[in-house]
Scaffold this active site. Structure first.
Site, short mmCIF file in Angstrom:
data_model
loop_
_atom_site.label_atom_id
_atom_site.label_comp_id
_atom_site.label_asym_id
_atom_site.label_seq_id
_atom_site.Cartn_x
_atom_site.Cartn_y
_atom_site.Cartn_z
CD GLU A 62 64.65 62.77 41.93
OE1 GLU A 62 64.06 62.84 43.00
OE2 GLU A 62 64.93 61.67 41.38
NE ARG A 194 46.22 40.13 32.35
CZ ARG A 194 45.83 39.12 31.59
NH1 ARG A 194 46.40 38.90 30.41
NH2 ARG A 194 44.85 38.32 32.01
N GLY A 307 39.67 33.88 40.25
CA GLY A 307 38.93 32.99 41.12
C GLY A 307 38.25 33.66 42.29
CB THR A 310 42.12 33.43 44.53
OG1 THR A 310 42.49 32.08 44.28
CG2 THR A 310 43.37 34.27 44.68
#
Length: 370
Positions: A62, A194, A307, A310
């Site tokens: 703002e 990314r 992975g 993971t």
């Protein structure tokens, strides 16, 4: 039926949301908010000021937009992607700044769950006689602000699980390390994604097998590479890895437990790798505690890239907030590594929010309500 004013508000709010992406991933603990100052002097509405939360989180959007518009702010409409803040910090609240600048109308999108702000920013504006319209493209703005909203509500970063799948639902081939599943256009899109995160996370298996860099390698955007995080309970990351060798240029954080390899840990520290003190649970890094620590470090968006194990660990613990799947056109076959997720088995609670094509590859994204 939409009125002309509705259509105008939607058009400029959509533009404000797009503008807010400029600093997504660069604003630390503050959200990447977009603000447009729009006025109509008889020839139709025109943008006279633009603002996005500054790199590092200050000044807020703002204030940036008001400074850009100058005196043209007076009597104009402000389009803000998140409710203007109402609490005093190092600078006055943005709601007060809009009042002082003389805006006649404020159109807001997403609500702010921060109790210091929620409803209070709009109350300041209304008490000053400013017309306020809330919840314009609120879902679209919340999509963009999901990292901040997750940190506010769940006290952890938004977790984005990204996988590249073959046509038969595989993410790799056994014994071959990293293989190309998608084409160049899709891979470039991953690099763009990314840039909008605070960290990229992989498991140690992927870090050893693939030896990835996990940086942004697009011209003009290399400086937007986020931190790299490795789940490495036993501190096994090789000091000769690309991650370790680049740690002094782009941060590398290893989540290791006390039982890790002390000698290798010392070698990694000499290379510039930093360690996150983590706990273990059932022989793995304790993910909820790790995410809480990352939020305390100011991280709002974590991009889980590496992975099957993971990915499965985050999914099993209900810690995934957004699923991003890229599909290549070729099958891998019986020696492939099966993905833990796919179009036909998305967990309950996720809604499809976008689809796209990148060259010969398809893309789909699902999001869980915060």
């Amino acid at each position: 039926m939409l009125t002309d004013q509705d259509r105008t508000d939607h058009r400029f709010m959509a533009a404000a949301i797009r503008f807010s992406r400029r600093h997504l991933g660069l604003t630390s603990t503050n959200p990447a908010v977009g603000t447009l100052i729009v006025r109509d002097d008889g020839n139709g509405p025109v943008i006279v000021g633009r603002g996005v939360t500054a790199i590092g989180g200050r000044p807020h959007a703002e204030a940036e937009a008001i400074a850009d518009a100058g005196e043209l702010t007076r009597g104009a409409t402000a389009y803000v992607t998140l409710e203007p803040c109402a609490h005093h910090g190092r600078t006055p609240p943005c709601a007060n700044a809009l009042v002082t600048a003389g805006v006649a109308r404020v159109v807001g999108a997403a609500s702010d769950p921060d109790p210091r702000v929620s409803g209070k920013g709009y109350a300041i504006l209304r008490s000053a006689g400013i017309e306020v319209r809330e919840q314009v493209l609120a879902a679209e703005a919340a999509d963009q602000l999901a990292g901040y909203l997750n940190r506010s509500v769940n006290k952890r970063p938004e977790v984005i699980l990204k996988l590249a799948l073959s046509a038969d639902g595989m993410i790799g081939r056994r014994g071959e390390g990293q293989i190309a599943i998608t084409g160049e256009i899709a891979r470039r899109q991953v690099h763009v994604m990314r840039t909008e995160t605070d960290a990229i996370l992989v498991g140690i298996g992927t870090a050893i097998a693939d030896d990835p860099e996990l940086t942004v390698r697009l011209p003009g955007l290399r400086g937007r590479s986020p931190a790299r995080i490795v789940l490495d309970r036993l501190a096994r990351l090789p000091a000769t890895s690309k991650l370790a060798r680049s740690a002094k240029d782009v941060p590398v954080l290893v989540a290791a437990c006390p039982e890790g390899d002390a000698a290798n840990r010392a070698e990694l520290e000499r290379a510039g790798v930093k360690f996150l003190a983590t706990e273990s649970f059932d022989g793995r890094v304790a993910l909820p505690e790790l995410l809480e620590d990352l939020a305390n470090r100011g991280m709002s968006r974590v991009f889980v890239e590496g992975g099957a194990d993971t990915a499965r660990a985050f999914l099993d613990e209900g810690l995934v907030d957004r699923i991003a799947l890229f599909y290549g056109p070729e099958a891998i076959g019986s020696d492939g590594i099966a993905a833990p997720i796919g179009r036909d088995h998305i967990p309950a609670g996720f809604a499809l929010v976008r689809e796209a094509r990148f060259g010969e590859d398809s893309y789909a994204e699902w999001m869980k309500e915060i």
